[in-house]
Design a protein around this motif. Structure first.
Motif, short mmCIF file in Angstrom:
data_model
loop_
_atom_site.label_atom_id
_atom_site.label_comp_id
_atom_site.label_asym_id
_atom_site.label_seq_id
_atom_site.Cartn_x
_atom_site.Cartn_y
_atom_site.Cartn_z
N GLY A 129 3.95 -5.50 3.38
CA GLY A 129 5.27 -4.98 3.06
C GLY A 129 5.33 -3.47 3.21
O GLY A 129 4.43 -2.84 3.80
N ALA A 130 6.39 -2.86 2.69
CA ALA A 130 6.57 -1.41 2.78
C ALA A 130 5.36 -0.69 2.20
O ALA A 130 4.81 -1.09 1.18
CB ALA A 130 7.84 -1.00 2.04
N GLY A 131 4.97 0.40 2.86
CA GLY A 131 3.82 1.16 2.39
C GLY A 131 2.49 0.55 2.79
O GLY A 131 1.43 1.07 2.44
N VAL A 132 2.51 -0.57 3.52
CA VAL A 132 1.29 -1.30 3.93
C VAL A 132 0.43 -1.55 2.69
O VAL A 132 -0.75 -1.20 2.64
CB VAL A 132 0.51 -0.52 5.01
N THR A 133 1.03 -2.15 1.68
CA THR A 133 0.34 -2.31 0.39
C THR A 133 -0.76 -3.37 0.40
O THR A 133 -1.49 -3.49 -0.57
CB THR A 133 1.37 -2.66 -0.71
N LEU A 134 -0.90 -4.11 1.51
CA LEU A 134 -2.05 -5.01 1.60
C LEU A 134 -3.35 -4.19 1.61
O LEU A 134 -4.37 -4.63 1.06
CB LEU A 134 -1.96 -5.88 2.85
N SER A 135 -3.32 -3.01 2.21
CA SER A 135 -4.48 -2.12 2.18
C SER A 135 -4.80 -1.71 0.75
O SER A 135 -5.97 -1.68 0.33
CB SER A 135 -4.21 -0.86 3.01
N LEU A 136 -3.78 -1.39 -0.02
CA LEU A 136 -3.97 -1.02 -1.42
C LEU A 136 -4.54 -2.19 -2.22
O LEU A 136 -5.45 -2.02 -3.04
CB LEU A 136 -2.65 -0.56 -2.02
N LEU A 137 -4.01 -3.38 -1.96
CA LEU A 137 -4.50 -4.57 -2.69
C LEU A 137 -5.97 -4.84 -2.38
O LEU A 137 -6.74 -5.21 -3.27
CB LEU A 137 -3.65 -5.78 -2.32
N LEU A 138 -6.38 -4.63 -1.14
CA LEU A 138 -7.79 -4.79 -0.80
C LEU A 138 -8.64 -3.79 -1.56
O LEU A 138 -9.72 -4.13 -2.07
CB LEU A 138 -7.99 -4.62 0.71
N ALA A 139 -8.17 -2.55 -1.65
CA ALA A 139 -8.91 -1.53 -2.39
C ALA A 139 -8.97 -1.88 -3.87
O ALA A 139 -10.01 -1.68 -4.53
CB ALA A 139 -8.24 -0.16 -2.20
#
Length: 434
Positions: free
Chosen positions: A290-300
Motif C-alpha cells: 500500500g501507500a508508503g510501501v509499508t510491506l517493507s516496514l512490516l518485514l522490518a
C-alpha cells in the motif's frame, strides 16, 4: 517536524476536500474505475498470448495452429484499441450523474460527437471507415474533453429549462428522450461545425490539434521520471495527514498511463521492443503493502521489533499488507501524523521509483507488458505478471529489502520508546502486586 505536519494538514486537507467533492474530477475518476474490469479481461487474453515460457508457446502452437495468437488478440484489440470510445461514453455518463442529468442520453451524445469528430479513413466496398488509430489510446484525451463539454452543454439547456415539453400522461422514458432533442441537436451540430472548421487548419482534425498541443506535453511530463516522483510524493504526502489519496492522484495521470500501456501492448503484439517504462502497472509494482510501501516496514517489524505493541501491529498487519491493505499499520502503529515515521513513509516510494526506473531503462529489468491486474495482487507475483519474467519479481524483492533498511532506523526509535514505556508499566504493575 510536528510544525511541518500542522502546516501540511492546514494547507492540504482543504485542497483534498475540494478535489474529493469536485464533480468533474469525480466523474472522470469513476469513469476510469468502471473501465478497469474491461481492461483486466483484455489483459487476461494478452497474458495467454504473452506468457514467456517457450514450452508453453510451442504447445499452444501445436494445439491451436501457428496463428493461434491472432485469435486471442481479438479481445485484446476490442478492449485496448477501442479505449477512446469507452472513455467518450463513460466520462460523460458518470459526469452526468454528478449533475443529475439523463446519464445514458448524455453518454450516447458524447459518443456520437466523438465519432463525428473522428476522421474517416479510406473508402472500402462498404463506404468510408473510421480511422482505427484515433479510437485507441491516442484519441482518449479528446474523448475526455468531449465528454466534459457534452455535459456542460446539456446541463446549460436543462438548467434553463430549454427543453421539448410533452403533455401529461406520456411515459417517463418518452419524456426523457424528447427532452434530449434540443441539447442533443446543439451538441452534435457543434461537433460537426468544429470538424468542418478544423479541416481548414494545418492540423486537419481536432484529434491532431489536441494530441499535439495538449496530450503529448502533459503525457511527457506525467510519464517521465520527474512526473513519477511527483505522483508517488503526492500520494504519500496526502496520506501523511490521513487523506486516502491513491485514486484521487491516479485519476489525473491514469489517461496518460493507459496510453503508454496500450502502446506497449501494440508493440508486444507486433513483436517490437516495448517503448515505455511508465504505465500504471509500474506503480502497482511500487506500492507493495500500500501507500508508503509499508510491506517493507512490516518485514522490518517482524524481524527486528521488540515492543509488544509494535510486534502486535506487525502480526495483525502482515497478512492484509501482503494484499496491499495497510490501514492496520497506518493507524495502528501509527504512521499517520507521526513525525518520526512519516520521514521514511515519504522517502521510500521515491527511492523505489528511482531504482525500478533505472533498472528498466538500462535493461536489468524488463519493461511493463501492459497487462492490467487487480490491485490486491501480492508483491513478487505482481512483478512477474507486469513484465512477464522473473526480473520483475526480483526488483520487487530488492526494493522490499531497500525499503526495510530505510524504515529500520526510524522503527528502532519508536520501538525503543514503546519498549521502554511497556517495561515501565510492567515495573509499576509488579510493584503494585507486591
Amino acid at each position: 517536524m510536528s510544525k511541518a505536519i500542522e502546516i501540511l494538514e492546514e494547507k492540504l486537507v482543504p485542497v483534498a476536500a475540494w478535489i474529493a467533492e469536485n464533480k468533474y474530477v469525480n466523474g472522470i475518476r469513476r469513469a476510469f474505475i468502471m473501465m478497469m474490469p474491461l481492461l483486466m479481461i483484455g489483459s487476461l487474453f494478452l497474458m495467454i498470448t504473452a506468457f514467456p515460457l517457450p514450452a508453453y508457446q510451442r504447445g499452444m502452437a501445436s494445439l491451436l495452429g501457428e496463428n493461434w495468437k491472432d485469435i486471442f488478440d481479438i479481445p485484446v484489440s476490442a478492449t485496448f484499441n477501442l479505449i477512446a470510445l469507452f472513455v467518450a461514453f463513460l466520462v460523460a455518463q458518470q459526469l452526468a450523474k454528478q449533475f443529475e442529468l439523463d446519464s445514458i442520453a448524455v453518454g450516447l451524445l458524447s459518443l456520437a460527437s466523438f465519432l463525428i469528430l473522428t476522421p474517416l479513413g479510406n473508402t472500402s466496398e462498404f463506404g468510408q471507415v473510421i480511422t482505427f488509430a484515433w479510437l485507441g489510446s491516442k484519441g482518449m484525451f479528446v474523448a475526455m474533453v468531449i465528454g466534459v463539454v457534452t455535459v456542460k452543454i446539456f446541463h446549460f439547456f436543462v438548467k434553463r429549462d430549454i427543453l421539448v415539453k410533452m403533455p401529461d400522461g406520456v411515459p417517463p422514458e418518452v419524456i426523457k428522450s424528447f427532452e434530449a432533442l434540443i441539447p442533443g441537436t446543439v451538441i452534435l451540430a457543434t461537433a460537426l461545425l468544429l470538424r468542418v472548421g478544423m479541416e481548414h487548419t494545418s492540423y486537419g482534425t481536432i484529434h491532431d490539434f489536441v494530441y499535439k498541443m495538449l496530450a503529448l506535453p502533459l503525457r511527457a511530463l506525467g510519464t517521465s521520471y520527474i512526473g513519477s516522483i511527483l505522483t508517488v510524493f503526492a500520494i504519500s504526502i496526502l496520506w501523511s495527514v490521513g487523506i486516502n489519496s491513491g485514486s484521487m492522484v491516479n485519476g489525473f495521470v491514469r489517461p496518460f498511463w493507459l496510453e503508454n500501456q496500450a502502446e506497449n501492448i501494440a508493440a508486444l503484439q507486433a513483436g517490437q521492443p516495448l517503448p515505455h517504462v511508465i504505465t500504471e502497472q509500474f506503480f502497482d509494482m511500487i506500492w507493495m503493502g500500500g501507500a508508503g510501501v509499508t510491506l517493507s516496514l512490516l518485514l522490518a517489524i517482524v524481524i527486528f521489533a521488540k515492543s509488544k505493541h509494535i510486534k502486535s501491529v506487525g502480526a495483525i498487519g502482515i497478512v492484509p499488507g501482503i494484499f496491499n491493505i495497510n490501514e492496520p499499520v497506518l493507524f495502528g502503529l501509527p504512521i499517520i501524523l507521526n513525525p518520526i515515521m512519516l520521514i521514511p513513509f515519504n522517502i521510500v516510494p521515491i527511492v523505489m521509483v528511482t531504482t525500478q526506473y533505472i533498472a528498466m531503462n538500462i535493461g536489468l529489468v524488463s519493461k511493463p507488458l501492459g497487462v492490467a491486474f487487480p490491485w490486491p495482487t501480492p508483491a513478487v507475483i505482481s512483478g512477474f505478471i507486469t513484465v512477464g519474467d522473473l526480473s520483475g519479481a526480483l526488483i520487487q524483492i530488492v526494493n522490499l529489502i531497500i525499503g526495510a533498511m530505510i524504515y529500520l532506523p526510524f522503527l528502532r526509535i519508536i520501538d525503543k520508546a514503546s519498549k521502554k514505556e511497556e517495561d515501565e508499566m510492567e515495573r509499576l504493575e509488579a510493584e503494585e502486586n507486591k
